[in-house]
Design an enzyme around this catalytic site. Structure first.
Site, PDB file in Angstrom:
ATOM      1  N   ASP A 159      38.513  37.735  77.155  1.00  0.00           N
ATOM      2  CA  ASP A 159      39.065  36.384  77.035  1.00  0.00           C
ATOM      3  C   ASP A 159      38.328  35.533  78.074  1.00  0.00           C
ATOM      4  OD1 ASP A 159      40.992  34.219  76.566  1.00  0.00           O
ATOM      5  OD2 ASP A 159      41.761  34.779  78.541  1.00  0.00           O
ATOM      6  N   THR A 182      39.420  32.100  79.752  1.00  0.00           N
ATOM      7  CA  THR A 182      40.207  31.487  80.822  1.00  0.00           C
ATOM      8  C   THR A 182      41.116  32.499  81.497  1.00  0.00           C
ATOM      9  OG1 THR A 182      40.199  29.434  79.561  1.00  0.00           O
ATOM     10  CG2 THR A 182      41.765  29.595  81.373  1.00  0.00           C
ATOM     11  N   ASP A 208      44.657  37.915  79.730  1.00  0.00           N
ATOM     12  CA  ASP A 208      45.660  37.671  80.771  1.00  0.00           C
ATOM     13  C   ASP A 208      46.824  36.819  80.302  1.00  0.00           C
ATOM     14  OD1 ASP A 208      43.970  35.282  80.650  1.00  0.00           O
ATOM     15  OD2 ASP A 208      45.102  34.635  82.424  1.00  0.00           O
TER      16      ASP A 208
END
Length: 679
Positions: free
Chosen positions: A372, A374, A574
């Site tokens: 991922d 960000t 996250d």
């Protein structure tokens, strides 16, 4: 004191520990002894002895007090098992012969029933239990009672040692996740007392101060504080705890002071429940562990075949029983799970929380890593990357003025502006009028009698009617290519400047990706919901092979499925929006600072160490596979040699059992050794 149970021994430890002048007290429940550190100026040795004498049935048989003892330390060692077993074995030889025979059959019959039970349950005739039962039964029925008795003793000793070895490996894992040797502070009758952690019992009021480890599961009775729960939940940010909040053993109080009512300690805590869950879940076994167990089961019939051939050609009962005393199954079935637990313990020491051995192995075998953007490849912490002053305005004026307004509203872009001004040591005094925040647009105020505005292009050019500068179009096009966000500042009806804000790639990202390639990863990919420009910039900075931009959460799942065509996939994320993709991947890894749902969904949680621990996870998984395969080869070599020695009559059944059990324990101890060299 009269003879007491282990639970009563721990209760006595708890009751003595709170006495004035007792600095520390530990109990050995195996031999029934106490080691006490005390201050002789406060309490004498005779007074301590009197305290023990006073502990009669009133205290030691009190059901409520005994129920509160939730942690019973078991002191055991291989040497103590060996000594106890040998003493018991030779003591039996002093008994009359009929009683010795009854005791022997008492040991044999349960093994026969256990072997039959395994046959019925698994629908397989051959098992290690059947090997043991056959060897004992043949020896007893042929009149070799001494041999049968020795074999029974060696089998029991081997099983006890194996149990201790496995419990030790679980204990080591628990120690990494939880155990602290620090004394704990409790409130008793309004007074604070210090006791050993092992003496803590249910309903004790524990005082935990800033920077201390929480020693128990419980609820907050008094106080407020911020608790780091990374070891349990994977959350990097401390969580607020106040009266009524639940807390877990092994977490750390970062700020404040708490008084906690103990709910459970030791084996009953959440972290121990996690370990038990790992042990009970057969689906979480590593495939290499499953293969070891399957191989062990397949070899058992060969033991019977070899025993039959030996009897057929030699008619020698001793040689035949020697072949029955050696099998491959015990060591393989013990060493493999111990190696997995040891690897999980080692991972925990690096801040890698693994929810099952299966995931370490699959992380080792993966060919693709998906990131991922960000919060994973970036910190999700925007920074000012460039300032574009307009007309006669300077960079410092633009930054100083922007910081003066943004410091009142701590949204991510505003924090980036204020931080950059602080970095440049630019002061932004409060010499403006009231600041007004316009949701989704920007901030309006007056500075030195001049109208000042900061915010989006729509707010500045459409709402505030600030004249559009043609240079702005070039800046906007450039920001699209680089993935930067733009903040526009106007002063007295003119565009004063533009601040370009980006979310830079983690400094270690490129190095981590190179390390992953060195471990055999062939494809590094990024999936992000961000724009094409931002995705391209991050991809190039990190050295990725490919990227997907403007992906919705539901798109991430299909893209992970697509990447599976290249081999097993590791997914790193996250956020809440990453949870479906983490679940879909062969191995989902939640990065440090992840949301609770991402941590819950992930198979592996990096509680510290950042991206560097992704490559480390791969190395641990690969080391685990190599260790189990090497151990299996050693087991086959050693036990094959013992079988040959037995067939040719070079070792007795008793010696075969001793050597077999010794090899099993030795290989199990080897399985507990670290996979990586740690300084």
């Amino acid at each position: 004191m009269h003879e007491i149970s282990p639970r009563q021994a721990v209760l006595a430890q708890s009751l003595i520990a709170v006495q004035e002048g007792i600095a520390d007290i530990s109990v050995n429940t195996h031999i029934g002894s106490y080691l006490i550190l005390f201050n002789p100026s406060v309490i004498s040795q005779s007074e301590i002895e009197n305290l023990f004498k006073a502990l009669g049935p009133k205290y030691l048989e009190d059901e409520k007090l005994l129920e509160a003892v939730s942690q019973i330390p078991i002191t055991e060692s291989i040497m103590s098992i060996f000594v106890d077993t040998m003493i018991t074995h030779f003591a039996k030889k002093l008994l009359p012969l009929p009683i010795r025979h009854l005791l022997l059959y008492k040991n044999i019959i349960p093994r026969v029933f256990e072997a039959l039970g395994v046959c019925i349950k698994t629908k397989k005739i051959f098992s290690t239990q059947m090997l043991d039962a056959t060897a004992l039964t043949v020896a007893a029925l042929t009149g070799n009672t001494n041999t049968a008795s020795s074999i029974s003793m060696l089998l029991r000793m081997g099983e006890d040692i194996e149990d201790v070895t496995k419990r030790t490996s679980y204990g080591n894992l628990a120690h990494k996740l939880l155990i602290s040797d620090e004394p704990v502070h409790i409130l008793e009758d309004g007074e604070e007392k210090t006791i050993p952690a092992a003496s803590l019992k249910k309903d004790d009021l524990v005082i935990v101060r800033e920077g201390s480890l929480i020693p128990c599961d419980g609820s907050v009775e008094k106080g407020e504080g911020m608790v780091n729960q990374a070891s349990i939940t994977g959350e990097s940010l401390p969580v607020e705890k106040k009266c009524g909040s639940g807390v877990f053993a092994g977490t750390i109080l970062c700020e404040g002071e708490l008084v906690i009512r103990t709910r459970s300690t030791g084996q009953d805590t959440k972290v121990q429940n996690i370990i038990q869950m790992i042990d009970n879940s057969q689906n979480l076994k590593a495939n290499v562990q499953r293969r070891s167990e399957l191989l062990a089961e397949k070899i058992v019939p060969l033991n019977f075949a070899l025993a039959g051939i030996t009897w057929l050609f030699t008619r020698n009962l001793t040689k035949t029983m020697s072949t029955l005393m050696v099998d491959y199954s015990c060591a393989m079935k013990l060493a493999a799970p111990i190696a997995v637990l040891s690897a999980m313990k080692e991972a925990a020491s690096f801040g890698i929380s693994v929810k099952g051995g299966k995931y370490l192995e699959e992380a080792a075998e993966a060919k693709t890593v998906i990131f991922d953007k960000t919060g994973t490849l970036t910190f999700a912490n925007p920074v000012v990357e460039k300032i574009y002053p307009m007309k006669d305005f300077t960079e410092d004026f633009v930054l100083q003025t922007a910081a003066c307004l943004e410091e009142h509203f701590p949204h991510p872009l505003g924090r980036a502006v204020v931080a950059f001004a602080d970095e440049r040591k630019l002061l932004h005094p409060e010499n403006h009028t009231k600041v007004e925040y316009i949701v989704a647009h920007g901030i309006a105020s007056t500075l030195d009698g001049k109208k000042v505005r900061i915010g989006s292009a729509h707010f500045i050019f459409d709402d505030e009617k600030i004249p559009f500068d043609e240079n702005v179009r070039k800046i906007q096009e450039e920001s699209l290519q680089t993935g930067q966000s733009l903040l526009y500042l106007s002063y007295d009806g003119e565009l004063a400047g533009i601040l370009a804000i980006g979310d830079p790639v983690r400094s270690e990202a490129r190095d981590v990706i190179q390390k992953l390639r060195a471990t055999g990863i062939s494809r590094c990919v990024m999936i992000t919901g961000d724009t094409e420009g931002a995705a391209k910039k991050i991809s190039e900075s990190a050295g990725l092979d490919f990227y997907y931009s403007q992906a919705l959460p539901e798109d991430k799942v299909s893209l992970v499925e697509k990447e599976k065509s290249f081999g097993k996939v590791i997914m790193l994320g996250d956020g809440i929006n990453d949870a479906p993709a983490l679940s879909c991947a062969d191995v989902g890894i939640a990065i440090e600072g992840s949301s609770s749902i991402a941590s819950d969904t992930a198979d592996i949680v990096l509680t510290e160490g950042g991206l560097d621990n992704v490559a480390l996870t791969r190395c641990l998984g690969q080391g685990l596979i190599s260790k189990i395969n090497a151990n299996n080869l050693m087991i086959i070599e050693i036990n094959s040699l013992l079988l040959l020695l037995g067939v040719f009559g070079l070792i007795s059944p008793q010696l075969a059992a001793i050597l077999h059990n010794s090899a099993t324990v030795g290989i199990s101890v080897k399985a507990m050794q670290p996979l990586l060299c740690q300084e």
